[in-house]
Design an enzyme around this catalytic site. Structure first.
Site, PDB file in Angstrom:
ATOM      1  CB  CYS A 130      -0.882  -0.146   1.403  1.00  0.00           C
ATOM      2  SG  CYS A 130      -2.252   1.867   1.103  1.00  0.00           S
ATOM      3  CB  CYS A 133      -0.412   2.480   3.980  1.00  0.00           C
ATOM      4  SG  CYS A 133      -2.045   2.087   2.844  1.00  0.00           S
ATOM      5  CG  ASP A 134       2.460   1.462   4.582  1.00  0.00           C
ATOM      6  OD1 ASP A 134       2.225   1.863   5.807  1.00  0.00           O
ATOM      7  OD2 ASP A 134       2.724   0.114   4.229  1.00  0.00           O
TER       8      ASP A 134
END
Ligand code: NAP
Length: 335
Positions: A130, A133-134
């Site tokens: 992701c 997200c990261d």
């Protein structure tokens, strides 16, 4: 017997539960042993309206608390069988069985992983699925993305904004993604592509330091004459005549999702395994039902039927729509 059994406890399932309960429908959520869905595996969430910044698990805990406070029964068991052959529907969750006049399937989709030996060890330690997200963790670092579809193009674009450089690894030399998305990726200066290359393993003791690759046929698009030249061009380390190590501090796996539909028999799925939706219009052509499946009384919400939007907020929206559809459908049955 309850009015609705909801299978799944991500944003789709819990939103459906909140709406159903508030409509006065008796509602059970079978949450799964690992309740909460994909957001439980996410860190920062900054695109869910109402929360400028929140952790994925915290957001799910809030949704769960809200659902429970309304009086919904939440059962942390995994569904093993859905019997739609007769009414009421029978939902088996391990050693328990639940009867529902209706069912909402909101079991989501999981990341498809590569299945290479060290994947489990390095997940969350340089290996991610992701980028939104990261990405933050890879600021200024060299990373790679694996995949050749739209997801890989999206991940590559997102991570290219923060990473020093991105190598997109694809197993063929033609992408599957839409042309417009490929063009966007190709226009970015810090992305390079490795074609005809398979990821054999991820390397690193506690955190990812490289990727073991196998390149058997050198694509003409690579602009090199031999395997050795390719390895040098990407600052790799040759291991065998086809295998080599590419030093990278991050790898994003974007090779598709697997919708969680394996246990559902009698339910129509599309060619990728997603639940098929059947929209229905009334006699005036106005949309009447959006979340129906092929089984009357069984509805669907969220990523389990949605390969396109795949967002927490869209899943929540689909959950709301499924609840509205259930309410209408039950009212019609009682007429
Ligand atoms: P996808 O279209 O199925 O593409 C998966 C890609 O990963 C393919 O290129 C495939 O290679 C590769 N792949 C699969 N298994 C692999 C493995 N074991 N090792 C290496 N590579 C592997 O999946 P997706 O990109 O997640 O997209 C899923 C759906 O969502 C699609 O319908 C897509 O259009 C949609 N989507 C849309 C958007 C958007 O419009 N913004 C964004 C994301 C996703 P091959 O090509 O060789 O099979």
């Amino acid at each position: 017997m309850v009015d609705v059994v909801i299978i799944g406890s991500g944003p789709a399932g819990l939103t459906a539960a909140i709406y159903c309960q508030r409509f006065g429908l008796s509602t059970v959520v079978i949450a799964g042993r690992k309740w909460g869905g994909q957001l439980m595996l996410t860190t920062d969430v900054e695109n869910y309206p109402g929360f400028r910044h929140i952790l994925g698990p915290e957001l799910m805990q809030k949704m769960r608390d809200q659902t429970k406070d309304l009086g919904v029964e939440i059962v942390d068991l995994s569904v093993t069988k859905l019997d739609t052959s007769k009414k009421p529907f029978l939902v088996t969750a391990e050693d328990k069985t639940f009867e529902g006049k209706t069912v909402i399937i909101a079991t989501g989709a999981d990341t498809k992983w590569l299945g290479v030996p060290n994947e489990g060890k390095l997940r969350g330690h340089g290996l991610s699925s992701c980028a939104p997200c990261d990405a933050f963790f890879f600021k200024g670092k060299p990373v790679a993305v694996v995949g050749g579809g739209d997801s890989a193009m999206e991940e590559a674009q997102v991570i290219a904004k923060v990473a020093s450089d991105v190598i997109l690894i694809h197993r063929r030399d033609e992408f599957r993604a839409q042309k417009a998305m490929i063009d966007k990726v190709m226009s970015l200066k810090n992305i390079r592509v490795l074609y005809n290359t398979q990821v054999m393993d991820v390397i690193g003791d506690t955190t990812l330091t490289g990727v073991l690759l196998d390149t058997r046929v050198i694509s003409p698009k690579q602009g090199v004459a031999s395997f050795d030249e390719l390895v040098v061009a990407f600052s790799g380390v040759k291991k065998t005549n086809t295998q080599w190590e590419l030093p990278r501090l991050g790898l994003f796996v974007a090779i598709g999702l697997v919708p969680n539909t394996q246990i559902f028999q009698g339910l129509e799925l599309d060619s990728h395994g997603y639940v098929k939706r059947y929209e229905e219009k009334d006699e005036n052509g106005v949309l009447k039902y959006f979340t129906k499946t092929n089984v009357p009384g069984v509805f669907t919400a969220g990523d389990v039927h949605d390969a396109r939007y795949k967002q927490a907020v869209t899943a929540a929206g689909f959950g709301c729509m499924a609840a509205l559809d259930v309410q209408r459908w039950l009212a019609e049955q009682e007429k």
